[in-house]
Design a protein around this motif. Structure first.
Motif, PDB file in Angstrom:
ATOM      1  N   LYS A  84       0.656  -1.419   0.077  1.00  0.00           N
ATOM      2  CA  LYS A  84      -0.248  -0.125  -0.016  1.00  0.00           C
ATOM      3  C   LYS A  84       0.965   1.211  -0.166  1.00  0.00           C
ATOM      4  CE  LYS A  84      -4.154  -1.673   2.414  1.00  0.00           C
ATOM      5  NZ  LYS A  84      -4.472  -2.715   3.171  1.00  0.00           N
ATOM      6  N   ASN A  85       2.211   1.639   0.672  1.00  0.00           N
ATOM      7  CA  ASN A  85       2.623   2.205   1.077  1.00  0.00           C
ATOM      8  C   ASN A  85       3.561   2.567  -0.515  1.00  0.00           C
ATOM      9  OD1 ASN A  85       1.710   2.915   3.094  1.00  0.00           O
ATOM     10  ND2 ASN A  85       3.410   2.197   4.890  1.00  0.00           N
ATOM     11  N   VAL A  86       4.024   1.787  -0.249  1.00  0.00           N
ATOM     12  CA  VAL A  86       4.785   1.464  -2.239  1.00  0.00           C
ATOM     13  C   VAL A  86       3.537   2.061  -3.968  1.00  0.00           C
ATOM     14  CG1 VAL A  86       5.591  -0.090  -4.187  1.00  0.00           C
ATOM     15  CG2 VAL A  86       6.174  -0.713  -2.187  1.00  0.00           C
ATOM     16  N   ASP A  87       2.590   1.767  -3.220  1.00  0.00           N
ATOM     17  CA  ASP A  87       1.622   2.465  -4.096  1.00  0.00           C
ATOM     18  C   ASP A  87       1.395   3.641  -4.102  1.00  0.00           C
ATOM     19  OD1 ASP A  87       1.102  -0.209  -5.675  1.00  0.00           O
ATOM     20  OD2 ASP A  87      -0.481  -0.895  -4.438  1.00  0.00           O
ATOM     21  N   LYS A  88       1.175   4.127  -2.898  1.00  0.00           N
ATOM     22  CA  LYS A  88       0.989   5.347  -2.447  1.00  0.00           C
ATOM     23  C   LYS A  88       1.829   6.838  -2.850  1.00  0.00           C
ATOM     24  CE  LYS A  88      -1.575   6.331   1.908  1.00  0.00           C
ATOM     25  NZ  LYS A  88      -1.251   6.592   2.549  1.00  0.00           N
ATOM     26  N   THR A  89       2.901   6.303  -2.651  1.00  0.00           N
ATOM     27  CA  THR A  89       4.164   6.949  -2.979  1.00  0.00           C
ATOM     28  C   THR A  89       4.864   6.741  -4.656  1.00  0.00           C
ATOM     29  OG1 THR A  89       5.907   4.467  -2.341  1.00  0.00           O
ATOM     30  CG2 THR A  89       5.505   7.021  -0.357  1.00  0.00           C
ATOM     31  N   ARG A  90       4.186   5.633  -5.361  1.00  0.00           N
ATOM     32  CA  ARG A  90       4.421   5.735  -6.648  1.00  0.00           C
ATOM     33  C   ARG A  90       5.886   4.966  -7.217  1.00  0.00           C
ATOM     34  NH1 ARG A  90       0.406  10.253  -7.288  1.00  0.00           N
ATOM     35  NH2 ARG A  90      -1.022   9.924  -7.800  1.00  0.00           N
ATOM     36  N   ASN A  91       6.420   4.196  -6.212  1.00  0.00           N
ATOM     37  CA  ASN A  91       7.111   3.898  -6.470  1.00  0.00           C
ATOM     38  C   ASN A  91       7.491   2.176  -6.518  1.00  0.00           C
ATOM     39  OD1 ASN A  91       9.589   5.648  -5.691  1.00  0.00           O
ATOM     40  ND2 ASN A  91       8.456   5.703  -3.542  1.00  0.00           N
ATOM     41  N   TYR A  92       6.330   1.310  -7.906  1.00  0.00           N
ATOM     42  CA  TYR A  92       6.499   0.683  -7.952  1.00  0.00           C
ATOM     43  C   TYR A  92       7.841   0.297  -8.779  1.00  0.00           C
ATOM     44  CZ  TYR A  92       2.366   2.605  -8.455  1.00  0.00           C
ATOM     45  OH  TYR A  92       0.956   3.744  -8.102  1.00  0.00           O
ATOM     46  N   GLU A  93       8.042   0.800  -9.732  1.00  0.00           N
ATOM     47  CA  GLU A  93       9.318   0.298 -10.682  1.00  0.00           C
ATOM     48  C   GLU A  93      11.012   0.334 -10.112  1.00  0.00           C
ATOM     49  OE1 GLU A  93       9.709  -0.486 -14.379  1.00  0.00           O
ATOM     50  OE2 GLU A  93       7.210   0.106 -13.808  1.00  0.00           O
ATOM     51  N   LYS A  94      10.567   1.100  -8.565  1.00  0.00           N
ATOM     52  CA  LYS A  94      12.340   0.604  -7.505  1.00  0.00           C
ATOM     53  C   LYS A  94      12.097  -0.309  -6.314  1.00  0.00           C
ATOM     54  CE  LYS A  94      13.262   5.465  -8.754  1.00  0.00           C
ATOM     55  NZ  LYS A  94      13.689   7.424  -7.749  1.00  0.00           N
ATOM     56  N   ALA A  95      10.923  -0.185  -6.015  1.00  0.00           N
ATOM     57  CA  ALA A  95      10.444  -1.278  -5.245  1.00  0.00           C
ATOM     58  C   ALA A  95      10.866  -3.242  -5.470  1.00  0.00           C
ATOM     59  CB  ALA A  95       8.817  -0.738  -4.333  1.00  0.00           C
ATOM     60  N   VAL A  96      11.463  -3.591  -4.369  1.00  0.00           N
ATOM     61  CA  VAL A  96      11.179  -5.294  -4.358  1.00  0.00           C
ATOM     62  C   VAL A  96      10.628  -5.582  -3.104  1.00  0.00           C
ATOM     63  CG1 VAL A  96      12.221  -7.536  -5.294  1.00  0.00           C
ATOM     64  CG2 VAL A  96      12.456  -5.197  -6.496  1.00  0.00           C
ATOM     65  N   VAL A  97       9.591  -6.301  -3.070  1.00  0.00           N
ATOM     66  CA  VAL A  97       9.054  -6.259  -2.366  1.00  0.00           C
ATOM     67  C   VAL A  97       8.748  -8.272  -1.778  1.00  0.00           C
ATOM     68  CG1 VAL A  97       7.073  -6.627  -0.696  1.00  0.00           C
ATOM     69  CG2 VAL A  97       6.993  -4.562  -2.262  1.00  0.00           C
ATOM     70  N   LEU A  98       9.846  -8.457  -1.249  1.00  0.00           N
ATOM     71  CA  LEU A  98       9.880  -9.983  -0.593  1.00  0.00           C
ATOM     72  C   LEU A  98       9.176 -10.307   0.332  1.00  0.00           C
ATOM     73  CD1 LEU A  98      13.805 -10.160  -1.253  1.00  0.00           C
ATOM     74  CD2 LEU A  98      11.959 -10.560  -3.266  1.00  0.00           C
ATOM     75  N   LYS A  99       7.931 -10.882  -0.036  1.00  0.00           N
ATOM     76  CA  LYS A  99       7.413 -12.166   1.400  1.00  0.00           C
ATOM     77  C   LYS A  99       7.842 -13.374   2.093  1.00  0.00           C
ATOM     78  CE  LYS A  99       2.862 -13.624   3.247  1.00  0.00           C
ATOM     79  NZ  LYS A  99       3.091 -14.817   3.784  1.00  0.00           N
ATOM     80  N   CYS A 100       9.171 -13.151   3.015  1.00  0.00           N
ATOM     81  CA  CYS A 100       9.713 -14.043   3.392  1.00  0.00           C
ATOM     82  C   CYS A 100      10.865 -14.051   4.846  1.00  0.00           C
ATOM     83  CB  CYS A 100      10.439 -15.081   2.211  1.00  0.00           C
ATOM     84  SG  CYS A 100      12.121 -13.648   1.790  1.00  0.00           S
ATOM     85  N   SER A 101      10.905 -15.274   5.058  1.00  0.00           N
ATOM     86  CA  SER A 101      11.991 -15.276   6.426  1.00  0.00           C
ATOM     87  C   SER A 101      13.391 -13.756   5.769  1.00  0.00           C
ATOM     88  CB  SER A 101      12.728 -16.071   6.752  1.00  0.00           C
ATOM     89  OG  SER A 101      13.739 -16.815   5.634  1.00  0.00           O
ATOM     90  N   TYR A 102      14.112 -13.403   6.854  1.00  0.00           N
ATOM     91  CA  TYR A 102      15.612 -12.235   6.512  1.00  0.00           C
ATOM     92  C   TYR A 102      15.792 -13.572   5.905  1.00  0.00           C
ATOM     93  CZ  TYR A 102      17.779 -14.340  10.539  1.00  0.00           C
ATOM     94  OH  TYR A 102      18.059 -15.271  11.716  1.00  0.00           O
ATOM     95  N   GLU A 103      16.184 -15.420   6.086  1.00  0.00           N
ATOM     96  CA  GLU A 103      17.165 -15.680   5.909  1.00  0.00           C
ATOM     97  C   GLU A 103      17.120 -16.364   3.981  1.00  0.00           C
ATOM     98  OE1 GLU A 103      16.329 -17.181  10.397  1.00  0.00           O
ATOM     99  OE2 GLU A 103      15.588 -16.626   8.802  1.00  0.00           O
ATOM    100  N   ASN A 104      15.489 -16.553   4.112  1.00  0.00           N
ATOM    101  CA  ASN A 104      14.956 -16.702   2.221  1.00  0.00           C
ATOM    102  C   ASN A 104      15.741 -15.273   1.931  1.00  0.00           C
ATOM    103  OD1 ASN A 104      14.925 -18.773   2.950  1.00  0.00           O
ATOM    104  ND2 ASN A 104      12.312 -18.568   3.373  1.00  0.00           N
TER     105      ASN A 104
END
Length: 188
Positions: A84-104
Motif C-alpha cells: 500500500k505504501n509503495v502504491d501511495k508513493t508510486r515507487n512501483y518500478e523501484k521497489a521489490v517486496v519479498l514475503k519471506c524470512s530474512y534468511e530466505n
C-alpha cells in the motif's frame, strides 16, 4: 508516520497495528537520514530494508534518491502495508517486496548476485537475528565495499559484542532515548 524529505515528502504512510511492531520514530529517522544523505545521492544506490514492517526506511531512501529498495518481511500484514505504501508513493518500478524470512531473502539476494549499498537491520530487539543476519551478509558478500549497515536496537552493548570486528567496523553510534543506531561498514 510520514516521509520526511525528497520527492515523496509529507506522504503519510500506512502503519502496522499491534504491539509486535515498533516503527522507527520520525525524529530518529530524520537524524538517521541526515547522516546517510550523501550516500543516497550517489548513483544507483540499492537499499535493503530487512524486517521492513511498514517499509518506512526503504521508502524514505527512495524518496531521497535511492534507485532501488528491496523490502523483506515474513508477515502478510506487513507485506500488505508495504505494498500500500509503495502504491501511495508510486515507487512501483523501484521497489521489490519479498514475503519471506530474512534468511530466505538473503539467500535469494545471493542467488541473484545482488550487491547492496545500504542495509537497514531492525529485527525484534530481543532476537538473535542481528548476529545471524550479519553472518549471512558477510558469508554471501552482499555488502558492497563502500556499503553501510544501520542496526537499530535498544541494547547497543549486547549488539556491539556480536559484531564481527574482523569484517565490520563500527564507524558511528547514536543514541535517541532508549533506541541506538549502530553504523557499520566493511573493514578494508
Amino acid at each position: 508516520m510520514r516521509i520526511i524529505s525528497g520527492q515523496n515528502r509529507g506522504t503519510k504512510l500506512n502503519t502496522l497495528e499491534g504491539e509486535e511492531t515498533r516503527p522507527t520514530l520520525d525524529r530518529v529517522k530524520e537524524s538517521l537520514f541526515n547522516i546517510i544523505q550523501v550516500k543516497l545521492e550517489e548513483e544507483s544506490i540499492v537499499v535493503l530494508d530487512l524486517f521492513a514492517g511498514s517499509g518506512a526506511l526503504g521508502l524514505e531512501s527512495l524518496s531521497r534518491g535511492a534507485s532501488k529498495a528491496i523490502f523483506c518481511d515474513k508477515f502478510g500484514k506487513a507485506i500488505d502495508v508495504i505494498n500500500k505504501n509503495v502504491d501511495k508513493t508510486r515507487n512501483y518500478e523501484k521497489a521489490v517486496v519479498l514475503k519471506c524470512s530474512y534468511e530466505n531473502a538473503l539467500d535469494k539476494l545471493k542467488l541473484e548476485n545482488i550487491s547492496l549499498d545500504i542495509i537497514f537491520l531492525d529485527p525484534p530487539y530481543e532476537s538473535n537475528y542481528y548476529q545471524k543476519a550479519l553472518e549471512k551478509i558477510k558469508e554471501y558478500n552482499l555488502l558492497k565495499e563502500d556499503g553501510i549497515i544501520i542496526l537499530e536496537t535498544d541494547d547497543k552493548d549486547r549488539i556491539i559484542k556480536i559484531i564481527d570486528s574482523k569484517y565490520f567496523d563500527i564507524y558511528d553510534v547514536r543514541k535517541y532515548g532508549r533506541v541506538s543506531l549502530i553504523f557499520l561498514n566493511r573493514k578494508g
